[in-house]
Design an enzyme around this catalytic site. Structure first.
Site, PDB file in Angstrom:
ATOM      1  N   LYS A 137       0.837  -1.196   0.000  1.00  0.00           N
ATOM      2  CA  LYS A 137       0.000   0.000   0.000  1.00  0.00           C
ATOM      3  C   LYS A 137       0.876   1.252   0.000  1.00  0.00           C
ATOM      4  CE  LYS A 137      -3.901   1.717   2.834  1.00  0.00           C
ATOM      5  NZ  LYS A 137      -4.711   1.347   4.035  1.00  0.00           N
ATOM      6  N   SER A 176      -9.368   0.896   2.678  1.00  0.00           N
ATOM      7  CA  SER A 176      -8.511   1.862   2.035  1.00  0.00           C
ATOM      8  C   SER A 176      -7.318   1.235   1.314  1.00  0.00           C
ATOM      9  CB  SER A 176      -8.004   2.879   3.069  1.00  0.00           C
ATOM     10  OG  SER A 176      -7.178   2.240   4.040  1.00  0.00           O
ATOM     11  N   SER A 211      -9.785  -2.168   6.192  1.00  0.00           N
ATOM     12  CA  SER A 211      -9.120  -1.785   4.946  1.00  0.00           C
ATOM     13  C   SER A 211      -8.342  -2.887   4.248  1.00  0.00           C
ATOM     14  CB  SER A 211      -8.182  -0.601   5.207  1.00  0.00           C
ATOM     15  OG  SER A 211      -8.919   0.517   5.622  1.00  0.00           O
TER      16      SER A 211
END
Length: 590
Positions: free
Chosen positions: A151, A226, A250
Site C-alpha cells: 500500500k 482503504s 481496509s
C-alpha cells in the site's frame, strides 16, 4: 477541477511520472482500454453508470503483451511453488519479476490500482538475486524472488508515500518501513505501491493524484478501501501477495470486493512502523491501533508469507511481538484432540444483514456441519457487541483532524464528494476523555470474552472452571453485497474486530446468483436505527436495481480470539476446504 489551484499542477506531474514508468511495449492498445480510464480527474465524480458493467479480468491473457511463458509464470503457481521453481533453477527471478511487473502495468491501465511502480529497481534486484543464487548456490531468503506489492502508506526509500495528497507528493522517504525491510531480508521483491482513498477515511479508493481505482470484475462496483489498489492488483495476478493496513476494514473490504483472501492480524504480528498516515505521529498508540497484513489468492499463500513474517516481527519492528507460527517441518496433527468448534454470528445488533448475506452464512454453516471433526454452534448476540462500532468510531477521531485537513486545504484540494460534509475539524479529546473511552473498551473486551468461553460453574470465578468453547467464529464482512461506487455502508462488522484486536480473515464463497435476488420481496424486520436504515437502501427495489449485484463475490469473515493468529489461518483453511468441496484432498488436516 479549477486549473489554477496548486494541487492540479502537482497531480499532473505525478500522473506523468507514473505513466513514464510503464515501457511503451507494455502499454495496451487504445481499443482495449475501457471508456473513462484516460482521465483520472473525471473519474472522481463519474458515477457507476458511466463505467458500465465491464469485466476486464481476461485482458491480461488476451492482449498479447505477456508471452506464453509469462502467462504460465503469473497464473500457474502458488507462493511456495513459484519460489521452488526459482531456487531450483528452473526459473530465474528476473523472468518471474518481469512477468509480474508487466501484468501489474496492464492491471493499472485497466483499474488505476498503482501509485508508484518500481519496475526498474525490481528488475535490478531480481538480477542481483539470480547472481547471488548462481554464485553461492543458496537463495537470499525463504521468499527468494517473490514479487510483492505494498500500500502507498509504506515507506520505500527514495520513493514518495504521498497517500493521494498533493501536499505530500515529491517528498521521497529516506528509509524503508520495517515491513519492507523484513520482506527484503526474506528475499522478496517489492514491485509497486498501490492506490488508496483521500484521507484513507472512505471505502472507495479515490484521490486527486491518481484518480479512482476500479473493480476489474465490474467497474460499477467499488474496489473497496482503504487498501483499495491491492484488491484489483492481486485479483488480476499483478502481484503474488499484497500488503495493506486495516483500522476499519481496509484489508478485508478490498478482499471481499474482489473475491480474494485477506488476513487482518492481531497487533504486533506484522511490523507496522514506517508509514505515512497524514495523522499526528503516535495517534495509533493512544487511540485505535491499525495493523498491517496480507491479501492473496489463496489461504496457502497467506500462510506462506505469515509463516516467515510472524516469527521475525519482533526483530524488525519496535511494535513487533514474539509470535508463534510453526515451520513447514512441523506437520499439523492429523486428528484434533477434540472437535473444532465454529460459531455462527449472524448480526452485530446494529445493522441487519441483507438476505443474501444471511443466506451465505447459512450455506457455510451447512457445509461445515458436513465436515469431519467440525462442530457448528449458533452464537447469541453478545450484549456488548452493538457498543463496539460507536466506540471504535470515537477512538478513530480522538484528535481534532487538523493535521490531515491542513495538508488538504493548504493545496486547496477539494474533498472527495463522499467526504464532503462527513469530515471536518473538531475538538480534540482531553486525556480524561480518552481514558474514559479506553476504560469503556476494557469493559467491552471483558464482556466479549464470554463469547469464546464456557463456565462450568457459573458462580465460580476460578480459571479452572473456564474452558475454550468456540475455536473460530464466522460472521459477515459487511451487511450487504459488494455495492456500487461510493455506496459502501456499515463498517461495524470490520472495525469492531480492530477494537477487540481479534485476528480476522476473508474467505470467498461463491458469486451472487439469480436465486439471491428475491425479486418483489422486501425486508420486513424492524429497522434498528440510522445505519440499518441506510443499509436497506442497498436492497429496497425503489432505491437500487438488485441485478447490479449479479456475479459479485459473496464472502465470509472468520474470527479467532486475540493473538490466535495461527489458529485463524487453520480456521480459514477449514472453512475454505469446506466451501470449495476440497475436504480430504490435502494431507494436512485440522
Amino acid at each position: 477541477m479549477a486549473a489554477h489551484e496548486p494541487y492540479v499542477a502537482v497531480a499532473q506531474r505525478k500522473q506523468s511520472q507514473l505513466a513514464a514508468t510503464i515501457p511503451a511495449e507494455w502499454r495496451l492498445p487504445a481499443h482495449l482500454i475501457p471508456e473513462g480510464m484516460l482521465s483520472p480527474a473525471e473519474s472522481i465524480t463519474e458515477g457507476p453508470k458511466r463505467y458500465g458493467k465491464v469485466n476486464v479480468m481476461e485482458i491480461p491473457r488476451t492482449c498479447g503483451i505477456l508471452t506464453p511463458k509469462e502467462l504460465e509464470i503469473t497464473e500457474n503457481y502458488d507462493v511456495r511453488g513459484l519460489i521452488a521453481e526459482m531456487t531450483g533453477g528452473r526459473l530465474t527471478a528476473e523472468e518471474v519479476v518481469r512477468g509480474f511487473c508487466k501484468r501489474a502495468a496492464i492491471a493499472h491501465q485497466l483499474t488505476r490500482c498503482l501509485t508508484e511502480p518500481l519496475f526498474d529497481r525490481a528488475l535490478q534486484r531480481a538480477r542481483d538475486l539470480d547472481d547471488h543464487l548462481q554464485r553461492t548456490g543458496t537463495p537470499v531468503g525463504p521468499l527468494h524472488g517473490l514479487p510483492v506489492s505494498v500500500k502507498d502508506t509504506f515507506w520505500v526509500e527514495g520513493v514518495d508515500s504521498s497517500i493521494g495528497l498533493s501536499a505530500l507528493a515529491f517528498k521521497p522517504a529516506s528509509s524503508n518501513a520495517a515491513l519492507v525491510e523484513l520482506l527484503l531480508s526474506l528475499g522478496a521483491v517489492v514491485i509497486t505501491k498501490t492506490n488508496l482513498p483521500q484521507t484513507m477515511a472512505t471505502l472507495d479508493s479515490c484521490n486527486h493524484l491518481f484518480g479512482r481505482t476500479l473493480n476489474p470484475l465490474n467497474r460499477q462496483w467499488t474496489a473497496g478501501g482503504s487498501s483499495g489498489g491491492e484488491g484489483p492488483l492481486i485479483a488480476m495476478r499483478g502481484s503474488m501477495v499484497g500488503f495493506g493496513t486495516d483500522i476499519g476494514g481496509s484489508i478485508r473490504i478490498p478482499a471481499m470486493c474482489q473475491g480474494i483472501y485477506g488476513f487482518k492480524p492481531s497487533v504486533g504480528r506484522v511490523p507496522y512502523g514506517g508509514q505515512e498516515s497524514g495523522q499526528i505521529p503516535g495517534k495509533g498508540r493512544i487511540a485505535l491501533q491499525p495493523v498491517a497484513g496480507p491479501l492473496a489468492r489463496s489461504v496457502a499463500d497467506l500462510g506462506a508469507v505469515m509463516a516467515e513474517i510472524v516469527p521475525r516481527a519482533e526483530l524488525f519492528g519496535e511494535d513487533g511481538i514474539p509470535g508463534f507460527w510453526p515451520s513447514l517441518s512441523v506437520p499439523a496433527p492429523i486428528t484434533p484432540p477434540r472437535n473444532f468448534t465454529v460459531g455462527i454470528l449472524k448480526t452485530d445488533g446494529l445493522v441487519t444483514p441483507l438476505p443474501p448475506i444471511s443466506r451465505i452464512l447459512d450455506e457455510v454453516a451447512h457445509l461445515l456441519r458436513r465436515t469431519p471433526g467440525v462442530e457448528v454452534v449458533d452464537i447469541s448476540l453478545p450484549a456488548a457487541l452493538p457498543k463496539c462500532q460507536g466506540l471504535a468510531n470515537r477512538l478513530m477521531g480522538v484528535d481534532d483532524g487538523s493535521n490531515m485537513l491542513d495538508l488538504i486545504e493548504g493545496m486547496r484540494e477539494p474533498l472527495m464528494p463522499w467526504l464532503q460534509g462527513r469530515i471536518k475539524r473538531s475538538k480534540a479529546l482531553t486525556v480524561t476523555q480518552l481514558a474514559q473511552l479506553q476504560a469503556q473498551r476494557s469493559e467491552i473486551e471483558k464482556e466479549m470474552m464470554k463469547m469464546w468461553t464456557l463456565s462450568a460453574l457459573s458462580s465460580s470465578t476460578s480459571s479452572a472452571s473456564r474452558a475454550r468453547r468456540v475455536d473460530a467464529i464466522i460472521c459477515p464482512i459487511a451487511p450487504h453485497p459488494v455495492p456500487e461506487l461510493d455506496r459502501y455502508n456499515a463498517v461495524g462488522y470490520t472495525s469492531t474486530f480492530v477494537l477487540l484486536d481479534y485476528p480476522a480473515g476473508v474467505v470467498p464463497v461463491r458469486p451472487f446468483a439469480e436465486s439471491d435476488l428475491e425479486t418483489g420481496r422486501e425486508m420486513d424486520a424492524p429497522v434498528l436505527g440510522s445505519w440499518d436504515k441506510a443499509n436497506r437502501q442497498l436492497w429496497n427495489e425503489k432505491t437500487v436495481d438488485r441485478r447490479v449485484y449479479l456475479g459479485s463475490p459473496l464472502s465470509v469473515q472468520v474470527l479467532t480470539p486475540k493473538q490466535h493468529d495461527y489458529d485463524l489461518f487453520r480456521a480459514m483453511e477449514i472453512v475454505d476446504r469446506a466451501v470449495q468441496g476440497r475436504w480430504g484432498t490435502h494431507s494436512a488436516k485440522l
